[in-house]
Design a protein around this motif. Structure first.
Motif, PDB file in Angstrom:
ATOM      1  N   ALA A   8       0.842  -1.196   0.000  1.00 49.94           N
ATOM      2  CA  ALA A   8       0.000   0.000   0.000  1.00 49.94           C
ATOM      3  C   ALA A   8       0.876   1.243   0.000  1.00 49.94           C
ATOM      4  N   PHE A   9       0.420   2.270  -0.697  1.00 52.88           N
ATOM      5  CA  PHE A   9       1.126   3.546  -0.707  1.00 52.88           C
ATOM      6  C   PHE A   9       0.733   4.355   0.519  1.00 52.88           C
ATOM      7  N   LEU A  10       1.734   4.968   1.149  1.00 54.26           N
ATOM      8  CA  LEU A  10       1.512   5.868   2.275  1.00 54.26           C
ATOM      9  C   LEU A  10       2.200   7.186   1.980  1.00 54.26           C
ATOM     10  N   GLU A  11       1.598   8.275   2.440  1.00 53.83           N
ATOM     11  CA  GLU A  11       2.294   9.553   2.356  1.00 53.83           C
ATOM     12  C   GLU A  11       3.489   9.505   3.296  1.00 53.83           C
ATOM     13  N   ASN A  12       4.581  10.130   2.894  1.00 53.56           N
ATOM     14  CA  ASN A  12       5.757  10.184   3.751  1.00 53.56           C
ATOM     15  C   ASN A  12       5.613  11.394   4.668  1.00 53.56           C
ATOM     16  N   LYS A  13       4.835  11.198   5.749  1.00 54.50           N
ATOM     17  CA  LYS A  13       4.618  12.264   6.723  1.00 54.50           C
ATOM     18  C   LYS A  13       4.417  11.640   8.102  1.00 54.50           C
ATOM     19  N   LEU A  24      -5.771  -1.363  10.677  1.00 52.14           N
ATOM     20  CA  LEU A  24      -5.666  -2.817  10.804  1.00 52.14           C
ATOM     21  C   LEU A  24      -6.102  -3.257  12.197  1.00 52.14           C
ATOM     22  N   GLN A  25      -5.636  -2.547  13.209  1.00 51.79           N
ATOM     23  CA  GLN A  25      -5.989  -2.888  14.589  1.00 51.79           C
ATOM     24  C   GLN A  25      -7.496  -2.823  14.808  1.00 51.79           C
ATOM     25  N   SER A  26      -8.106  -1.737  14.403  1.00 48.55           N
ATOM     26  CA  SER A  26      -9.539  -1.560  14.657  1.00 48.55           C
ATOM     27  C   SER A  26     -10.394  -2.534  13.850  1.00 48.55           C
ATOM     28  N   SER A  27      -9.810  -3.105  12.790  1.00 47.81           N
ATOM     29  CA  SER A  27     -10.530  -4.076  11.968  1.00 47.81           C
ATOM     30  C   SER A  27     -10.235  -5.518  12.371  1.00 47.81           C
ATOM     31  N   GLY A  28      -9.416  -5.685  13.392  1.00 48.03           N
ATOM     32  CA  GLY A  28      -9.094  -7.023  13.867  1.00 48.03           C
ATOM     33  C   GLY A  28      -8.130  -7.785  12.970  1.00 48.03           C
ATOM     34  N   LYS A  54      -9.864  -9.599   3.354  1.00 43.97           N
ATOM     35  CA  LYS A  54     -10.521  -8.613   4.223  1.00 43.97           C
ATOM     36  C   LYS A  54      -9.682  -7.344   4.322  1.00 43.97           C
ATOM     37  N   THR A  55      -8.373  -7.506   4.427  1.00 43.46           N
ATOM     38  CA  THR A  55      -7.482  -6.349   4.565  1.00 43.46           C
ATOM     39  C   THR A  55      -7.545  -5.458   3.343  1.00 43.46           C
ATOM     40  N   VAL A  56      -7.497  -6.038   2.161  1.00 44.56           N
ATOM     41  CA  VAL A  56      -7.556  -5.246   0.928  1.00 44.56           C
ATOM     42  C   VAL A  56      -8.884  -4.500   0.843  1.00 44.56           C
ATOM     43  N   GLN A  57      -9.969  -5.177   1.171  1.00 49.18           N
ATOM     44  CA  GLN A  57     -11.281  -4.510   1.149  1.00 49.18           C
ATOM     45  C   GLN A  57     -11.289  -3.297   2.081  1.00 49.18           C
ATOM     46  N   ILE A  58     -10.810  -3.485   3.285  1.00 45.28           N
ATOM     47  CA  ILE A  58     -10.803  -2.403   4.280  1.00 45.28           C
ATOM     48  C   ILE A  58      -9.914  -1.258   3.820  1.00 45.28           C
ATOM     49  N   LEU A  59      -8.729  -1.569   3.343  1.00 40.04           N
ATOM     50  CA  LEU A  59      -7.801  -0.519   2.918  1.00 40.04           C
ATOM     51  C   LEU A  59      -8.363   0.278   1.745  1.00 40.04           C
ATOM     52  N   LYS A  60      -8.994  -0.393   0.806  1.00 39.57           N
ATOM     53  CA  LYS A  60      -9.588   0.323  -0.334  1.00 39.57           C
ATOM     54  C   LYS A  60     -10.739   1.209   0.124  1.00 39.57           C
ATOM     55  N   GLU A  61     -11.547   0.716   1.066  1.00 42.62           N
ATOM     56  CA  GLU A  61     -12.624   1.545   1.624  1.00 42.62           C
ATOM     57  C   GLU A  61     -12.073   2.785   2.325  1.00 42.62           C
ATOM     58  N   GLU A  62     -10.876   2.660   2.887  1.00 39.77           N
ATOM     59  CA  GLU A  62     -10.242   3.782   3.587  1.00 39.77           C
ATOM     60  C   GLU A  62      -9.457   4.688   2.636  1.00 39.77           C
ATOM     61  N   GLY A  63      -9.472   4.366   1.348  1.00 42.91           N
ATOM     62  CA  GLY A  63      -8.838   5.229   0.355  1.00 42.91           C
ATOM     63  C   GLY A  63      -7.389   4.902   0.024  1.00 42.91           C
TER      64      GLY A  63
END
Length: 145
Positions: A8-13, A24-28, A54-63
Motif C-alpha cells: 500500500a502507498f503511504l504519504e511520507n509524513k 488494521l488494529q480496529s478491523s481485527g 478482508k485487509t484489501v477490502q478495508i484498505l480500499k474503503e479507507e482510500g
C-alpha cells in the motif's frame, strides 16, 4: 506455495504508518510481517496479514491504493550462514531477488524470510530440490496458533 503480500502507498509524513496500523488494529487484522520502503514523498508498506482479502477490502474503503503480490515465505535453520545459503541457491540458479524481509513465527531455531523473486515457480523448484520448502498461506497461519 506462496503467501499473499499486500503493498500500500503511504504519504511520507509523520503519523502515516500509525494511521495505517490503527486501521488494521480496529478491523481485527493481525500483522504477520511488515516492511516499509520510502522516498521523499511517499512510502510503500508491505504487509503479510492473517486475512489478505478482508485487509484489501478495508484498505480500499479507507482510500488506500494497494495491491496483492504472491511472495515466497521460507523457513530455514537459524544459524550463521543459513541466509547466505538460500541466497546462493537463488543466485546460482539465475533467480533474481527483488527484495526480502524477515518475519517472526513461533518456531524454535528457525529463521523466517519473505522473498520477492522474478520467478516464483523456478525459485520454489530450486528451494524444494535443496530441502527448503516455501510455505503457503495456510501453513503460515498454523505457525501463529
Amino acid at each position: 506455495m506462496t503467501v499473499k503480500q499486500i503493498s500500500a502507498f503511504l504519504e511520507n509524513k509523520p503519523g502515516a504508518l500509525a494511521a495505517f496500523a490503527k486501521i488494521l488494529q480496529s478491523s481485527g487484522i493481525d500483522l504477520r510481517a511488515l516492511s516499509l520502503a520510502e522516498t521523499e514523498d511517499f512510502g510503500i508498506v508491505r504487509v503479510i496479514v492473517d486475512d489478505a482479502y478482508k485487509t484489501v477490502q478495508i484498505l480500499k474503503e479507507e482510500g488506500y491504493v494497494c495491491s496483492v503480490t504472491p511472495v515466497l515465505a521460507v523457513v530455514f535453520e537459524d544459524k550463521p550462514g543459513a541466509l547466505v545459503n538460500v541466497l546462493n541457491l537463488l543466485g546460482d540458479n539465475g533467480i533474481n531477488l527483488e527484495y526480502s524481509y524477515a518475519f517472526l513465527a513461533k518456531r524454535a531455531n528457525s529463521a523466517c524470510m519473505i522473498f520477492r523473486v522474478a520467478d516464483n515457480d523456478a525459485a520454489i523448484k530450486v528451494l524444494t530440490a535443496n530441502g527448503l520448502k516455501p510455505i503457503c498461506q495456510d501453513d503460515l497461519e498454523s505457525m501463529f496458533k
